[in-house]
Structure formats: C-alpha cells, structure tokens
Design a protein around this motif. Sequence first.
Motif, PDB file in Angstrom:
ATOM      1  N   PHE A 107      -5.619   5.497   4.452  1.00  0.00           N
ATOM      2  CA  PHE A 107      -5.090   4.669   3.454  1.00  0.00           C
ATOM      3  C   PHE A 107      -6.210   4.816   2.945  1.00  0.00           C
ATOM      4  O   PHE A 107      -5.942   5.697   1.413  1.00  0.00           O
ATOM      5  CB  PHE A 107      -3.995   4.316   3.373  1.00  0.00           C
ATOM      6  N   GLY A 111      -1.362   4.513   5.056  1.00  0.00           N
ATOM      7  CA  GLY A 111      -0.128   4.083   3.935  1.00  0.00           C
ATOM      8  C   GLY A 111       1.048   3.203   4.556  1.00  0.00           C
ATOM      9  O   GLY A 111       1.431   2.119   4.535  1.00  0.00           O
ATOM     10  N   CYS A 169       0.917  -0.841   0.103  1.00  0.00           N
ATOM     11  CA  CYS A 169       0.045  -0.078  -0.279  1.00  0.00           C
ATOM     12  C   CYS A 169       1.112   1.303  -0.138  1.00  0.00           C
ATOM     13  O   CYS A 169       0.537   2.264  -1.017  1.00  0.00           O
ATOM     14  CB  CYS A 169      -1.005  -0.054   1.788  1.00  0.00           C
TER      15      CYS A 169
END
Length: 401
Positions: free
Chosen positions: A90, A117, A26
């Motif tokens: 995120f 993230g 991510c």
Amino acid sequence: MQTLKAQPANASARAPLFLLVAMAACGTLGMHVIVPALPATARALDMSISTAQLAITLYLVGLAAGQLLYGPISDRYGRRPVLLAGLTLFTLASVVTAIAPSGEVLIGARILQSLGGCAGLVLGRAAVRDGATPDKAAGQLALLGLVLALIPAIAPAIGGYVTVYLSWRGAYAMLAIFGGLTLLACAVRLPETLAPAAGTRNLSMTASYVRLLRSSGFIGYSVGGACSTSAFYGFMSASPFIFERQLHQPTESIGIFYMFLMGGVALGSILANRIAGKLSMLSALRVANVLGIAGGALFALADATGTLTVATVVAPVTLLMVGVGMAIPFALAGAVSVNPGAIGAASGLYGFIQMGYGMLCTVVVEVWSPGAVYPVVAVLLGSAVLGQIVMLLAVRAERLV
C-alpha cells in the motif's frame, strides 16, 4: 441466523484499538481522501469523467480481489506477517500515485494500492473476532466503525483543501505518509492475534469458501449486508461531478459535504454499539435497511420533482448512511461467526462480496449516464430494498433446513 454461540478464537492476544483503526483506515482512506481531487486529476492528466472514475471503480476491484487471498492466507500463516506485507505494498503504491505522470500509471498504481490497503480491512476485522464472542465482536466492530467513520469524514475535507491550495498530487501523497506511519506502528506494536493451533486446522482456501457459500446464514449476512452497505460507493463515484457541475459547488466544499455523510455513518455506529446484545442481529439489520430505504426514497423524490439542491442531496443520503453505519457491524459480525474455524476466510469473502457489489454500483453509475443523478438514485434505493429481501429470504431458507 440470529443466534450465534461461537467463542473467541484467541482471547489472550488483542490488538490495540489505535492499530486496528490505522490498519483498517488505510483501505478506506484510499477511497475517500482522493474523491474531491478527481475533477482536478482528470483535468491535469487529460482524462474523461468516466476514465477518472476508474480510480474509484478499479480501486474497489482491488479491494474485492485482495480480500479473497488475505483471509485464508492469514488463517494459515497468521495475521501479523500478512498484514505487514499488505501495508508495504500500500505504501509503495501510494508513492507511485503521488508522482504518476499519466492516467494509465495512476490507475495501475491505484489497483496495487487497493490490493495492499485491503489487508488492513480484512485482518482488522479478523483480529477483532479473534479475541471476542459474536455479540461482543458486534459491539467492538461498531466502535471501530465509529472511529473509522470519523476519519474519512475529515479526510475528504482535508483532501479538498490540499487539492485547492497545493495540488491534486497532495491528496495522494497523504496516503503514502499515512501508510508508512501505519506500517511502522504495526511492525513495533501489533501482536499475533491468531490462536497458535488455529493455523494448523483450517481447511483449504477452496474448501473454506465452498462451505461458507453453502451457508444460508453467511449468504444472508454477506450479500444482504453488501446491498445495504456498499451502494454508496456508486454515490461517491458520481457525487464530485454532481456537486461541481450540476450544483456548482467549489472543490473545497465537496469534502465538507462528505463530513455530513460520514457523520451519518458515525451516528449509525453509535446506535449499533448501544443496541448490540439488546436486539438480535437480524432485527438490527432490518432497522438499518428501513433507514436506507427512507433515505433513498427521499433522494428519489427530490430528483423526480426537480428540487435538487445541496440540502436535498446531502440530507437524504446522510439518513441512508445512518443505516449503513448500523448495518456494517451486525452484518460483519454475523458473517465472520458462521464458521469459527475460518474467521479470516469469512472476513475475506465478506469483503470480496461487499466491495464487489460496490464496484458493480460504480460501474452502473458510470455506464448508465456519467455525471447524472438518476442512476445514483436508482442504485441507492434499489440496493436498500434488495438488501432487505435477501436477508429475509436467507432467514426463511435457514429455518427450513
């Protein structure tokens, strides 16, 4: 600094590899997938080159700052709840970037996106070290790095085609979808990897960081590792404009060029996995730095002789990236093994230093001469040399203790 005897913190609970990859991806995808979309984003939202590059620079700021918090908090409260909170942030921030009406909103959302993230980056590394000894952790981190290198290698190419055939917003929407799916998977399958007693015996956040910063071994692995592995962020920030404006390459081709670069990281990760346990961490890092210096020198030669082409840019930087792929797992495994009672804090501080240096490299590139090649060359070559010097000095200091 070379020999680490620490034992795994919690060998009984290991996170599945696909979850470790997804959670760590991510943060890295948030960096790589939107790179080919930067010129189109700048045009659509009426931003200058330097302003558009803030989408990279400030993302690195968020990655750096967030890691200082996630590590110690996860040492105390556990990896799982902290990770789920970060992935939620995120995902929500990614939605905002996809619908941002202005550059200001986009950049603000990018900061929140990076803060969410980075949870996966910190806690993915900590989860690996929770269940493995330092030598085994280096091999597992190399395997994790290999898989992670393949994902951003493909992502820029996809992002480039999405930008061309849909819109620049599609690249940001991809991150929202990926974040949501990862959040769901972690909520269902992620175990708690922190040993039950570990959260009760950790030092305070400040004390943990002070102890780590007093360790010459940690400084060598983290600062030297950051110089060796993070300078390429400066290249990532400037390269879309170099490829498009100076080398006259179409947007969809830029992502393909990054596949070669990330392929270099993948090759370096394979080499690291093969030599883990056979070479000392320091010896492996020296080899990685030599590759980085060679790649930076070849890039500098092409710029100095006026022979810049796609090939003379991509090939030297790919060689440098092989060194990056080799350096990442050894520098990381060494840094998080200095104090087994503060693995999360070490992972977070290592990430802060790494991303902070990456941010510094992007700032130098943007402020020195936006879109030019020579600042990028100076950052890549200078950082590779500096990384070698820092690690050698740290080893000497530790031997004198």
